[in-house]
Every structure is written in C-alpha cells, then in structure tokens.
Design an enzyme around this catalytic site. Structure first.
Site, PDB file in Angstrom:
ATOM      1  N   SER A  71       7.936  -0.426  24.474  1.00  0.00           N
ATOM      2  CA  SER A  71       9.278  -1.314  23.918  1.00  0.00           C
ATOM      3  C   SER A  71       9.345  -2.459  24.622  1.00  0.00           C
ATOM      4  CB  SER A  71      10.192  -0.371  23.691  1.00  0.00           C
ATOM      5  OG  SER A  71      10.966  -0.215  25.044  1.00  0.00           O
ATOM      6  N   LYS A 109      15.582  -1.611  29.089  1.00  0.00           N
ATOM      7  CA  LYS A 109      15.926  -2.433  28.371  1.00  0.00           C
ATOM      8  C   LYS A 109      16.445  -3.625  28.687  1.00  0.00           C
ATOM      9  CE  LYS A 109      15.073   0.368  25.000  1.00  0.00           C
ATOM     10  NZ  LYS A 109      13.801   0.152  24.315  1.00  0.00           N
TER      11      LYS A 109
END
Length: 153
Positions: A71, A109
């Site tokens: 991701s 993230k």
C-alpha cells in the site's frame, strides 16, 4: 478497522540500538555516484563516515519494524523493507508514520491531519485512505528511514 491484506502492516523487530555496533565507521569518498549518464572517474579521496550516526541519530528512541504489503509503494516502501522509527520525533501532517489504534497491528501510512480528523493515507491508488473514527486515540511514530536489501536478478 482496516483490511490487513490491502494495507502495509509493520511488524516490530526491536530496538535499533542492536542493529549496529556502537560505532560503525565505513570508508567514504567525496566522489558521487551519478544516477544518470556516467562521468569519468574522479580522484578518490577517502575519509570515514559513521553509518550508525547517520541512520540512528537517536538510538534510545529508535526501533526497527518490517513492512509487509504494497500500500506504500509510491513512497518507496516495499514488502520486506525495514522501517527505522524514531519515537523522539513529533509526527506532523505529511509524515510517513507507523501508526496503531484500536488494538490493531501497526501500519505504515502517510499521516494527514485535516482539522480534527486523522487520516492515514496509502500511497497506492488501489488502496483507500483510513479515516480514524472521532475520539479514537492513535499512536504514531515517525519513520526516519527505509532500508532494503537490493535484490539481484
């Protein structure tokens, strides 16, 4: 809260203080390695650089995590990379972080603060951002550097 198969999970590997000896001086040079068109070889002038000082400037607050997932590929974080986290840094909007909340496994993230909202952005167009529910406490640690073993072949 999030699907571990569609996010980059960070697995704790321990304090960074054991990753390098107390001092790790390596030979260095003033010659740069061009990433574009190669230049003729310049004179080689050697000195020493302490890799431990560069990579782990704050050893007592630094920890290693291992990334798993894809991701964050647009930020250069690949599956299997090591994430050097420095707990002494205060995370700001836009920082690459390892975050944990609601008892979930730590994830890697981009932190986005939008008013009172906390959003954890993926850096892969196939993965949606994670908006942390209001009132939920999030623990974020700044990623100081990403390291990988160069794979051949």
């Amino acid at each position: 809260m999030y699907d571990p198969e569609t996010t980059t999970v960070a697995t704790y590997h321990g304090p960074a203080t054991g990753a390098f000896p107390a001092s790790l001086p390596l030979p260095s040079t003033d010659v740069t390695a061009e990433a574009g068109f190669p230049l003729p070889t310049a004179d080689f002038s050697a000195s020493e650089v302490d890799l431990g000082e560069i990579l782990v400037p704050n050893p007592l607050a630094s920890f290693l995590y291992r990334a798993a997932g894809n991701s964050m590929i647009m930020d250069g974080v690949l599956d299997g990379d090591f994430l050097l986290v420095d707990r002494s840094l205060n995370p700001r909007s836009g920082d690459l972080v390892v975050a944990t909340f609601m008892g979930q496994a730590p994830i890697c993230k981009r932190l986005r603060l939008d008013g009172d909202r906390i959003i954890l952005d993926s850096r892969n167009p196939h993965h949606k951002p994670i908006e942390v529910p209001e009132g939920v406490e999030v623990e974020c640690f700044c990623v100081r550097s990403v390291a990988r073993v160069v794979r051949r072949g």
